[in-house]
Design an enzyme around this catalytic site. Structure first.
Site, mmCIF file in Angstrom:
data_model
loop_
_atom_site.group_PDB
_atom_site.id
_atom_site.type_symbol
_atom_site.label_atom_id
_atom_site.label_comp_id
_atom_site.label_asym_id
_atom_site.label_seq_id
_atom_site.Cartn_x
_atom_site.Cartn_y
_atom_site.Cartn_z
ATOM 1 N N SER A 112 6.033 -20.184 -24.803
ATOM 2 C CA SER A 112 4.751 -19.514 -24.660
ATOM 3 C C SER A 112 4.727 -18.921 -23.258
ATOM 4 C CB SER A 112 3.590 -20.488 -24.827
ATOM 5 O OG SER A 112 2.396 -19.903 -24.353
ATOM 6 N N ARG A 113 4.662 -17.609 -23.178
ATOM 7 C CA ARG A 113 4.746 -16.970 -21.861
ATOM 8 C C ARG A 113 3.459 -17.161 -21.057
ATOM 9 N NH1 ARG A 113 8.481 -11.607 -23.145
ATOM 10 N NH2 ARG A 113 9.132 -12.329 -25.175
ATOM 11 N N VAL A 114 2.415 -17.613 -21.704
ATOM 12 C CA VAL A 114 1.178 -17.898 -20.968
ATOM 13 C C VAL A 114 1.281 -19.296 -20.359
ATOM 14 C CG1 VAL A 114 -1.295 -18.359 -21.265
ATOM 15 C CG2 VAL A 114 -0.250 -16.344 -22.308
ATOM 16 N N ASP A 170 3.820 -12.485 -26.757
ATOM 17 C CA ASP A 170 3.837 -13.293 -25.527
ATOM 18 C C ASP A 170 4.440 -14.666 -25.769
ATOM 19 O OD1 ASP A 170 0.507 -12.032 -25.269
ATOM 20 O OD2 ASP A 170 2.305 -11.221 -24.308
#
Lengths: 497, 128
Positions: free
Chosen positions: A362-364, A337
């Site tokens: 950071s895909r979050v 992610d």
């Protein structure tokens, strides 16, 4: 009385004991070399089944061929010879797990390596297990504070996320992982550090650093050293996540570091080639993606209905000459992610941690940041991106307009404030204060070369006299806190005059 | 690619499982080899058939391990217990098994030894 209850217990177990013969299917070693054995017989052996050699050594059946079974030997294979009997166990590999593994150094079969005696287990967990399903999961929205300013500000990691740490050799990948572990003190987090194919001298240094930082009170180290053979290196990450799953099943948050998955892929390639599996790209077997995807999918944030808890994974990949488009790096990038990309050039320039913020993601994102950090670091990535664009241009331009100069000066100060020493994680509230300060011009009158010293003194000032403010920053962010922080900056400035 | 091992297995299966006459099977095979230019494989097919026969004989061997020397009647009883239809058994005396016997027959290990029971009991008590 204890003796009475012990006698009662023993009598009960003796009463339950049934003397029955054992009938097991056997085969014979046809060939053994380099940690792999070919077994003749074992017609009904199943995939990934454990087999037992004559001396008690275990193996895992990985190749089911027409005339033979290809087995990887877990442990010492030097005493195994052609013609030895091999028994089916009808079991898949499982390892002991439990709370007593915290603070210990073990091998991938959970045998202790730290000379502190046997580890009492609470349960036996399967090493290969299905990852939690879609309905068992919930979105990642709780931060995992690494204590590293660049990461917590611009590439935030959440509990349950998979964030890859990728870079060339000697760029600080392991340092980021260790700093993150050190920063989990008091954060209700259990850590598992999996050393795959590492030099034992390096692991010994890391364990010392963890002990000195008080991190071994919440950390387990799983070690498959460089001399332990490819079978143990292949199993090590799965053993690490298995130990973590025990704690997640109790609703706890766990972080697992896999250092590193490049060596894991190489160990698997070695095993596969010895088992004569057809090689594909770069001689890796065709299922090398599945090797890592089934491992990393076991990291998750579980919803309360499914027991709660989370496993955050920090896999590490070593690139060659910065090539992130190679086979294994691209595989793992597509699974995780997000990634934290470390560059040799930045490291050599003295920018440590050598994080290339432009290529890291950071895909979050800010869902994993506390409110105050979100506010303080809002535009920082953009400011740094603008600075990088202008930096190279500024080398050739002699006259610059005021706006450009401002961007360059601000960028230099941000870059300087983001530098951090090894094994020195910074509390999140201090990070917020520093980042707020640099983004709002409180460091504009400080010389670049003085910023390091300024930061040290300012942090001491905040810790000694603004403890309440720091606690408030960690809980929330509002106008009052912002004003208090501004006053703190003014107060510190006046004390330095 | 035509493998000699696969041909050998097919020929053995035709004789043993399908009940065809060995002479007929052999004759058909030679005609097949001539028609499809596979005469070069005949030698390796023969070698494979012999290996299969050896493996089969190995499977049907009985190996019995006893703690003390036993009489013929006891050996016959052991053979019956493990499902053997008779035949020669290779007997080894090994005091380490403490008592009872172990027997290997048709890729199965029948462990009726005292040693395995003692180990099972030890593991059971360890759980206490």
């Amino acid at each position: 009385m204890n003796t009475e209850s012990l006698i009662k217990n023993l009598k009960k177990r003796l009463g339950e004991f049934e003397a029955s013969p054992e009938i097991s299917e056997i085969g014979y070693v046809a060939e053994v070399k380099d940690g792999i054995a070919k077994i003749a017989g074992l017609d009904n052996c199943r995939m990934s089944e454990m087999v037992e050699f004559a001396g008690g050594t275990l193996g895992i059946a990985l190749n089911l061929e027409e005339d033979s079974v290809g087995v990887i030997i877990i442990g010492d294979y030097k005493n195994i010879k052609e013609g030895d009997t091999v028994k089916r166990t009808s079991k898949i590999l499982s390892i002991p797990v439990g709370k007593n593994f915290i603070g210990r150094v073990v091998n991938p079969l959970s045998a202790p390596l730290d000379n502190k005696g046997e580890v009492e287990k609470d349960a036996e967990y399967l090493v290969e297990k299905l990852a939690p399903g879609v309905m068992e999961r919930q979105p990642v929205d709780q931060p995992l504070q690494t204590g590293i300013k660049s990461i917590d500000a611009m590439i935030p990691i959440g509990r349950g996320q998979r964030e890859l740490i990728i870079g060339d050799r000697q760029t600080g990948k392991t340092t980021i992982a260790i700093d993150t572990i050190l920063n989990q003190k008091g954060q209700n987090m259990i850590c598992v550090y999996v050393a795959i194919g590492q030099k034992k001298s390096k692991v010994a240094r890391l364990i010392k650093a963890l002990e000195d930082g008080g991190a071994m009170t919440y950390t387990t180290v799983v070690l498959a050293g460089a001399s332990d053979g490819p079978a143990l290196s292949y199993l090590a990450p799965y053993a690490g996540v298995t130990i973590a799953e025990y704690f997640m099943d109790q609703g706890k948050d766990v972080m697992v570091v896999y250092d590193d998955l490049s060596k894991h892929a190489i160990a698997y390639r070695e095993i596969s080639l010895l088992l004569r599996r057809p090689p594909s790209r770069e001689a890796y077997p065709g299922d090398v993606f599945y090797l890592h995807s089934r491992l990393l999918e076991r990291a998750a944030r579980r919803n309360p209905e499914s027991g709660g808890g989370s496993i955050t994974a920090l896999p590490i990949i070593e690139t060659q000459a910065g090539d992130i488009s190679a086979y294994i790096p691209t595989n793992v990038i597509s699974i995780t992610d997000g990634q934290i990309f470390l560059e040799t050039e930045l490291f050599n320039k003295g920018l440590r941690p050598a994080i290339n913020v432009g290529m890291s993601v950071s895909r979050v994102g800010s869902a994993a940041q506390i409110k105050s950090m979100k506010k303080a670091s809002g535009k920082m990535k953009l400011d740094l991106a603008q600075y990088r664009e202008l930096e190279s241009f500024a080398q050739f331009a002699s006259d610059m307009d005021a706006e450009t100069k401002k961007v360059l000066d601000r960028g230099k100060r941000i870059t300087e404030i983001l530098k951090q020493n090894q094994y020195s994680p910074v509390r999140v509230s201090l990070q917020v204060a520093l980042i707020y300060g640099v983004n709002n011009g409180y460091l504009d009158d400080i010389e670049i070369s003085e910023i390091g010293k300024w930061e040290e003194t300012f942090r001491e000032f905040l810790v000694s006299s603004k403890g309440t403010l720091l606690n408030d920053i960690e809980k929330t962010w509002d106008e009052k806190i912002e004003n208090d922080l501004k006053s703190a900056f003014e107060e510190f400035k006046s004390t330095r005059k | 690619m035509i493998k000699s091992g696969n041909i050998a297995r097919a020929l053995v299966s035709m004789v043993e499982d399908d009940g065809k006459k060995p002479d007929k099977v052999a004759e058909d095979f030679f005609l097949f080899a001539e028609k499809y230019n596979l005469k070069s494989l005949i030698k390796s097919v023969l070698f494979r058939i012999e290996s299969l026969r050896e493996k089969d004989e190995e499977k049907n061997k009985i190996a019995i391990t006893l703690a003390i020397k036993s009489d013929e009647k006891s050996l016959e009883d052991i053979k019956k217990t493990i499902g053997s239809e008779g035949g020669e058994a290779e007997v080894v005396i090994d005091k380490e098994i403490l008592g009872g016997f172990t027997a290997k027959y048709k890729n199965r290990l029948h462990d009726y030894s005292l040693l395995s029971q003692v180990n099972k009991l030890r593991n059971k008590l360890k759980q206490a």
